[in-house]
Enzyme design. Structure first.
Site, mmCIF file in Angstrom:
data_model
loop_
_atom_site.group_PDB
_atom_site.id
_atom_site.type_symbol
_atom_site.label_atom_id
_atom_site.label_comp_id
_atom_site.label_asym_id
_atom_site.label_seq_id
_atom_site.Cartn_x
_atom_site.Cartn_y
_atom_site.Cartn_z
ATOM 1 N N TYR A 152 0.839 -1.203 0.000
ATOM 2 C CA TYR A 152 0.000 0.000 0.000
ATOM 3 C C TYR A 152 0.873 1.251 0.000
ATOM 4 C CZ TYR A 152 -3.029 3.656 1.907
ATOM 5 O OH TYR A 152 -3.701 4.840 2.125
ATOM 6 N N ALA A 153 1.849 1.311 0.903
ATOM 7 C CA ALA A 153 2.712 2.483 1.004
ATOM 8 C C ALA A 153 3.492 2.702 -0.282
ATOM 9 C CB ALA A 153 3.664 2.336 2.193
#
Length: 241
Positions: free
Chosen positions: A152-153
């Site tokens: 996600y990051a």
């Protein structure tokens, strides 16, 4: 927002939370609104009753992205802004192959805005200097990374970089900026202990609500000079690390 907008504002993921609040804000301003949604909630019915154009979209594959772009083109001769709010928050899990998690995060957070910006840029151009906007919603974890939400990051960091690339490509007609939130509002199911623990991670110790984002979006769309920048809305979280 100043003068009323005649070209529609396109908001992806406009059926819930911040996207929904933005849609109602622009409708309050008597601006035409187009939203994408993945799952139909009662909120979509309400938006349609208020005059918004609501389009079901599947961004989990490129074909769905291109189909959505075509649906927008068939309904709109121009766009005032594209606000990329659609997002999926998934952690790495032993039950899901890592490559699948990464592919899903990149699909929603990179493929969708990258392809939609290219496909719909002609609808943003041709209206004069700084007359249109693209706003990407990234995340405060772009600065610090995440050991639990690594894919996600990484995908949000890629979107942050795309902000600068599209700003270079579309200037001076279109301004392209990013907003990197960190705790804007809780979910209803979040209990008191979780809320307090989360609030303690920031200096300001509040969940400010959607208005904080709405005000920033209004500023970015009003500006005739700001482009290629990322704006953290995180209550000073990095200073608590």
């Amino acid at each position: 927002m100043g003068e009323k907008l005649q070209r529609p504002v396109l908001i992806t993921g406009g059926g819930r939370r911040i996207g929904l609040a933005l849609a109602h804000h622009f409708l309050d301003e008597e601006a035409p609104v187009v939203v994408s949604y993945r799952t139909r909630y009662e909120a979509i019915d309400i938006l349609e009753e208020r005059g918004a154009t609501c389009l079901q979209a599947d961004f989990s594959n490129d074909e769905g992205i291109f189909a959505f772009a075509e649906a927008v083109r068939s309904r709109c001769n121009g766009l005032r802004a594209i606000i990329h709010n659609a997002s999926v928050w998934e952690a790495e899990s032993p039950e899901v192959p890592r490559q699948d998690t990464l592919a899903r995060m990149l699909q929603i957070h990179v493929h969708a805005p990258y392809l939609l910006n290219h496909e719909l840029a002609p609808l943003l151009r041709g209206y004069g200097h700084a007359s249109s906007d693209i706003i990407h919603f990234t995340d405060y974890v772009v600065e610090r990374g995440s050991d639990r939400h690594m894919a996600y990051a990484a995908s949000k960091a890629a979107l942050d970089n795309l902000t600068r690339s599209f700003a270079r490509m579309l200037a001076p007609e279109v301004k392209v900026n990013a907003i990197a939130p960190g705790l804007i509002l809780f979910y209803e199911e979040d209990d008191a202990a979780f809320r307090q623990k989360t609030l303690n991670k920031s200096l300001m110790k509040i969940a400010p609500g959607e208005k904080e984002i709405i005000d920033l979006v209004s500023y970015l769309m009003t500006s005739c000079y700001v482009t290629g920048r990322s704006f953290a809305v995180d209550g000073g979280r990095p200073l608590r690390w």
